[in-house]
Enzyme design. Sequence first.
Site, PDB file in Angstrom:
ATOM      1  N   ASP A  62      49.364  33.040  41.034  1.00 32.30           N
ATOM      2  CA  ASP A  62      50.299  33.856  40.254  1.00 32.30           C
ATOM      3  C   ASP A  62      50.412  35.269  40.812  1.00 32.30           C
ATOM      4  O   ASP A  62      51.382  35.975  40.534  1.00 32.30           O
ATOM      5  CB  ASP A  62      49.836  33.958  38.799  1.00 32.30           C
ATOM      6  CG  ASP A  62      49.906  32.629  38.073  1.00 32.30           C
ATOM      7  OD1 ASP A  62      50.898  31.915  38.263  1.00 32.30           O
ATOM      8  OD2 ASP A  62      48.969  32.316  37.320  1.00 32.30           O
ATOM      9  N   ASP A  74      61.505  34.812  34.291  1.00 31.46           N
ATOM     10  CA  ASP A  74      61.037  36.189  34.042  1.00 31.46           C
ATOM     11  C   ASP A  74      62.125  37.244  34.196  1.00 31.46           C
ATOM     12  O   ASP A  74      61.874  38.343  34.684  1.00 31.46           O
ATOM     13  CB  ASP A  74      59.875  36.551  34.981  1.00 31.46           C
ATOM     14  CG  ASP A  74      58.676  35.665  34.785  1.00 31.46           C
ATOM     15  OD1 ASP A  74      58.555  35.075  33.702  1.00 31.46           O
ATOM     16  OD2 ASP A  74      57.857  35.552  35.714  1.00 31.46           O
TER      17      ASP A  74
END
Length: 592
Positions: free
Chosen positions: A531, A307
């Site tokens: 998450d 990410d």
Amino acid sequence: MSLRSRLSGRRKALALAGASTLVAAGLVTLPVTMAHAATQCSVTYSANQWQGGFSASLTIRNVGDPLNGWTLGFTFPNSSQRVQQGWSATWSQSGSQVTAQSMSWNGNLATGATTSIGFNGAWSGSNPAPTSFTINGTVCNGGNPTTPPTTPPTRPPTTPPTPPPTTTPPPTSTPPPGGPRVDNPYVGATGYVNPDWKAKADAEPGGSRISNNPTGVWMDRIAAINGTTGARGLRAHLDGALAQGAGYIQIVIYNLPGRDCAALASNGELGATEIDRYKTAYIDPIAAIMGDAKYRNLRIINVIEIDSLPNLITNTGSRETATPQCDTMLANGNYVNGVGYALAKLGALPNTYNYIDAGHHGWIGWDDNFGPSATLFAQAARASGSTVNNVHGFIVNTANYGILSEPYYNINSSVGGTSVRQSTWVDWNRYVDETSFAQAFRNQLVSAGFNSNVGMLIDTGRNGWGGSARPTGPGPQTNVNTFVDGGRLDRRIHLGNWCNQSGAGIGERPRAAPASGIDAYVWIKPPGESDGASREIANDEGKGFDRMCDPTYPGNARNGNNMSGALADAPLSGHWFSAQFQQLMQNAYPPL
């Protein structure tokens, strides 16, 4: 996790017309003789292009007296060529004249030093390379520029370009003795089973069915190196791998400054400017531990900074999905230089295998993200003293839910002459699953300069999408939307949904060499680890509350303003989420 910005109407029209992606690579190197005494430098320009767009990289090398600030100038040969988005410099354009002014962190260039900058641009008609450059107003002299070819090279140069470091190079260390690297570190080797994760999985009803699978060990903050409450440190994991007789261990390097600039749930502890702390307090200690000679026969597989780099392509500048945090990380260069430093430092060890995170098909599968991402990855691989030889491969779908393959339609399917690319779900993407994306992106990476034997990993820990909702055949051919939505295995509300997705299941179990160009299916995100929290939870881990983890959230530009699809009552990212683990097992495919 993040998603690309939406395509403009012009790009959709190009896609409808069937314009294929074209990649071109050009190289211009011109020495620059400065007016000042004993000051010289050179400028190298290279570009990858596709229909209507291109991504350019420039390297400025100082071969004379030290420079204290610089301004690069050049003229586009074609009046249609435009700079749209730049990085590592302050970019401006007036007519065909382009200037790039140094930033505070790369303006001082000692003798022999270089700095790399770049931009994404647009063109029509033709896209010739600039033939003249200036540094601080002095015109470049000499050089024989070459015209970019219209097709990419089939393999990288024998010795890839290796510019000197753009920041202080990593300190050298004597690597431990060990055998040469193998082509695929997963073949013929048993993976390390993390006892901390196994204990949590075994405590769940039915968890023992999957608890003996190897998963990623996450170094998500400095404290994780030595261990935190309930989780052992890096050295303990490496010792555990030796005790298990494992052939490989998977370590997630995940603590860049300004981490995950487009998602609050996975923000990190380091501020945007703390690149020096990232190097000395995080990467250097990790490399020192991995460099212990007793681990020389253990294959240490590093997943490098998920990410991070894709955010610099999709969530900056004038994009609808842009964030100020991502603009900052693009401007200060700390994602690029941080990744380069990690690659150089860890790649110096003979038994390490570095795999850079490459997003997923629902992030960079669109034309305007695909080529520029590969170019940016190549820039990062050559930053901070690194070279592309420190990159063994790339990983896709890390901690995401993208389906491995869609059996009931593909990107070439159509209904009544209308391509599935025009469906709401596909939305002009060129890929519908992770396998086709990973294989195509691998080719793009080789064209961008990575070695021809580069391998790909696919995270399959949570992309099974089994259970009672799994389609058993194609959708009705009423129109492209009913056809795609009725037959797609990925049951998310939108491709941009990434947090604790309801209905997901365990995917393919980890195994080596499952498909052409794919080194392995892996479980880098351990199933059962959250998450992100579904509400704000105070913590000392630097993790914020992202509304994409809130099941009541109606969405934003990154998910087409759809509901988040997240499960309720989720803990902080990385913490155990029993309800999700149970659902993942229930919906596993292949079934448990």
